[in-house]
Design a protein around this motif. Sequence first.
Motif, PDB file in Angstrom:
ATOM      1  N   ILE A 138       0.833  -1.197   0.000  1.00 10.52           N
ATOM      2  CA  ILE A 138       0.000   0.000   0.000  1.00 10.52           C
ATOM      3  C   ILE A 138       0.869   1.249   0.000  1.00 10.52           C
ATOM      4  CG2 ILE A 138      -1.598   1.368   1.385  1.00 10.52           C
ATOM      5  CD1 ILE A 138      -3.015  -0.813  -0.023  1.00 10.52           C
ATOM      6  N   GLU A 139       1.914   1.250   0.829  1.00 12.15           N
ATOM      7  CA  GLU A 139       2.797   2.410   0.884  1.00 12.15           C
ATOM      8  C   GLU A 139       3.499   2.642  -0.456  1.00 12.15           C
ATOM      9  OE1 GLU A 139       5.433   1.774   4.140  1.00 12.15           O
ATOM     10  OE2 GLU A 139       3.906   2.138   5.663  1.00 12.15           O
ATOM     11  N   LEU A 140       3.928   1.552  -1.088  1.00 11.28           N
ATOM     12  CA  LEU A 140       4.592   1.674  -2.380  1.00 11.28           C
ATOM     13  C   LEU A 140       3.636   2.210  -3.437  1.00 11.28           C
ATOM     14  CD1 LEU A 140       7.239   1.143  -3.900  1.00 11.28           C
ATOM     15  CD2 LEU A 140       6.407  -1.163  -4.382  1.00 11.28           C
ATOM     16  N   ARG A 141       2.396   1.745  -3.399  1.00 13.30           N
ATOM     17  CA  ARG A 141       1.405   2.228  -4.353  1.00 13.30           C
ATOM     18  C   ARG A 141       1.127   3.720  -4.146  1.00 13.30           C
ATOM     19  NH1 ARG A 141      -3.864  -0.695  -4.004  1.00 13.30           N
ATOM     20  NH2 ARG A 141      -4.247   0.446  -5.941  1.00 13.30           N
ATOM     21  N   GLN A 142       1.110   4.162  -2.900  1.00 16.38           N
ATOM     22  CA  GLN A 142       0.876   5.579  -2.631  1.00 16.38           C
ATOM     23  C   GLN A 142       1.968   6.448  -3.250  1.00 16.38           C
ATOM     24  OE1 GLN A 142      -0.036   4.742   1.820  1.00 16.38           O
ATOM     25  NE2 GLN A 142      -0.834   6.783   1.462  1.00 16.38           N
ATOM     26  N   VAL A 143       3.163   5.944  -3.292  1.00 12.51           N
ATOM     27  CA  VAL A 143       4.284   6.694  -3.859  1.00 12.51           C
ATOM     28  C   VAL A 143       4.223   6.711  -5.386  1.00 12.51           C
ATOM     29  CG1 VAL A 143       6.797   6.729  -4.135  1.00 12.51           C
ATOM     30  CG2 VAL A 143       5.797   6.247  -1.889  1.00 12.51           C
ATOM     31  N   ILE A 144       3.857   5.584  -6.000  1.00 15.32           N
ATOM     32  CA  ILE A 144       4.031   5.411  -7.445  1.00 15.32           C
ATOM     33  C   ILE A 144       2.762   5.660  -8.267  1.00 15.32           C
ATOM     34  CG2 ILE A 144       4.554   3.680  -9.227  1.00 15.32           C
ATOM     35  CD1 ILE A 144       6.581   2.475  -7.323  1.00 15.32           C
ATOM     36  N   GLU A 145       1.620   5.116  -7.856  1.00 14.48           N
ATOM     37  CA  GLU A 145       0.450   5.107  -8.746  1.00 14.48           C
ATOM     38  C   GLU A 145      -0.144   6.475  -9.058  1.00 14.48           C
ATOM     39  OE1 GLU A 145      -2.414   1.892  -9.105  1.00 14.48           O
ATOM     40  OE2 GLU A 145      -1.484   0.982  -7.347  1.00 14.48           O
ATOM     41  N   PRO A 146      -0.222   7.412  -8.109  1.00 15.62           N
ATOM     42  CA  PRO A 146      -0.748   8.732  -8.492  1.00 15.62           C
ATOM     43  C   PRO A 146       0.078   9.386  -9.597  1.00 15.62           C
ATOM     44  CG  PRO A 146      -0.797   8.484  -6.105  1.00 15.62           C
ATOM     45  CD  PRO A 146      -0.024   7.305  -6.637  1.00 15.62           C
ATOM     46  N   ASN A 147       1.391   9.204  -9.537  1.00 20.52           N
ATOM     47  CA  ASN A 147       2.248   9.769 -10.586  1.00 20.52           C
ATOM     48  C   ASN A 147       2.039   9.065 -11.922  1.00 20.52           C
ATOM     49  OD1 ASN A 147       3.780  11.747  -8.978  1.00 20.52           O
ATOM     50  ND2 ASN A 147       4.490   9.955  -7.879  1.00 20.52           N
ATOM     51  N   ALA A 148       1.791   7.743 -11.868  1.00 21.00           N
ATOM     52  CA  ALA A 148       1.499   7.018 -13.107  1.00 21.00           C
ATOM     53  C   ALA A 148       0.205   7.535 -13.730  1.00 21.00           C
ATOM     54  CB  ALA A 148       1.400   5.519 -12.823  1.00 21.00           C
ATOM     55  N   ALA A 149      -0.794   7.797 -12.900  1.00 18.43           N
ATOM     56  CA  ALA A 149      -2.067   8.321 -13.400  1.00 18.43           C
ATOM     57  C   ALA A 149      -1.882   9.715 -14.007  1.00 18.43           C
ATOM     58  CB  ALA A 149      -3.094   8.365 -12.272  1.00 18.43           C
ATOM     59  N   GLN A 150      -1.040  10.521 -13.390  1.00 14.87           N
ATOM     60  CA  GLN A 150      -0.784  11.859 -13.920  1.00 14.87           C
ATOM     61  C   GLN A 150      -0.111  11.786 -15.290  1.00 14.87           C
ATOM     62  OE1 GLN A 150       1.227  14.433 -11.172  1.00 14.87           O
ATOM     63  NE2 GLN A 150       0.923  16.245 -12.438  1.00 14.87           N
ATOM     64  N   LEU A 151       0.852  10.888 -15.424  1.00 16.56           N
ATOM     65  CA  LEU A 151       1.497  10.704 -16.721  1.00 16.56           C
ATOM     66  C   LEU A 151       0.495  10.194 -17.759  1.00 16.56           C
ATOM     67  CD1 LEU A 151       4.914   9.088 -15.716  1.00 16.56           C
ATOM     68  CD2 LEU A 151       4.546  11.388 -16.625  1.00 16.56           C
ATOM     69  N   ALA A 152      -0.363   9.272 -17.339  1.00 17.38           N
ATOM     70  CA  ALA A 152      -1.351   8.704 -18.257  1.00 17.38           C
ATOM     71  C   ALA A 152      -2.281   9.783 -18.802  1.00 17.38           C
ATOM     72  CB  ALA A 152      -2.159   7.614 -17.555  1.00 17.38           C
ATOM     73  N   ALA A 153      -2.607  10.767 -17.974  1.00 18.99           N
ATOM     74  CA  ALA A 153      -3.502  11.838 -18.418  1.00 18.99           C
ATOM     75  C   ALA A 153      -2.911  12.617 -19.583  1.00 18.99           C
ATOM     76  CB  ALA A 153      -3.801  12.777 -17.249  1.00 18.99           C
ATOM     77  N   GLY A 154      -1.598  12.670 -19.667  1.00 21.85           N
ATOM     78  CA  GLY A 154      -0.966  13.412 -20.748  1.00 21.85           C
ATOM     79  C   GLY A 154      -0.501  12.559 -21.903  1.00 21.85           C
ATOM     80  N   ARG A 155      -0.527  11.220 -21.744  1.00 20.00           N
ATOM     81  CA  ARG A 155       0.077  10.354 -22.755  1.00 20.00           C
ATOM     82  C   ARG A 155      -0.854   9.268 -23.287  1.00 20.00           C
ATOM     83  NH1 ARG A 155       5.951   9.137 -19.815  1.00 20.00           N
ATOM     84  NH2 ARG A 155       6.688  11.309 -19.776  1.00 20.00           N
ATOM     85  N   ALA A 156      -1.990   9.055 -22.671  1.00 22.23           N
ATOM     86  CA  ALA A 156      -2.859   7.935 -23.044  1.00 22.23           C
ATOM     87  C   ALA A 156      -3.315   8.018 -24.495  1.00 22.23           C
ATOM     88  CB  ALA A 156      -4.070   7.869 -22.124  1.00 22.23           C
TER      89      ALA A 156
END
Length: 272
Positions: A138-156
């Motif tokens: 859970i802690e690792l996901r908190q660090v990584i997944e929001p940033n992945a979603a932010q990148l996806a918003a600009g690249r999907a």
Amino acid sequence: MERSSTPRRRAEEADSPSAVAEERAARQMRPSGYRISGLQGHVITELGRAIVSGRFAPGELLPREPELMAEFSASRPSLREALKVLAAKGLIEMRQKVGTRVRPRDLWNTFDSDVLGWHLGEEGTSPAQRDGMLRDLIELRQVIEPNAAQLAAGRATMEDLRRIRTALQAMEAATRDMASYARADVEFHMAVFTASHNVLLARFAHLVADFLRVSFSIQQEALNERDNRIEDDVAQHRLVFEAINSGEGESAARAMRNVILNGKNSLLAALD
């Protein structure tokens, strides 16, 4: 510069829910790159569980070959091949004239699908080990997944958006089937990672897919038992998709963070 939202809006017209997520999962190779089956697979699994559970502690030498062969009814070639696999997973090191020693835990390939499974399985590991690993995830996901979603918003791409949308629709259709819901939930998050178009993030998604399946299954049981309903979880995932579809990076990150925090609360409630 203002971005055109027309191509993204077409994602709203994606096909209805189907078996796409399950078919995609069936085609994926094990992250470990090794198919565990037969007697050799049995030796790998049982010895791996014994190491992860602490029966053979870090720094300890494993029993000699004759003892292991007798315990697992294995031939010497099968045993040696099994040990090579465990060495590749980082659990052991083999040295001539010394023997086979269990490596320190921080050198294990923890993201290997089998090592993860041995940590999270009910056989061998203690509840404290299992719960600790889930909390770490859970802690690792908190660090990584929001940033992945932010990148996806600009690249999907259109295909990325269809894949996320299809996973979301599968979640909506499976609110009374926890097994199907968990599969669709994993597919949703993996699709977001892929849409980030970052090779390392996409690889990370495959490495932790089995881990996510276990934690999501536990979380969803808690969702059904408490006031925080599964429908609310779907609604939060929908906000992630809508933000990515609209190209709103900060909103996507915020929505994903809320999804993870909500899952964290459900997971902790289930574990307590």
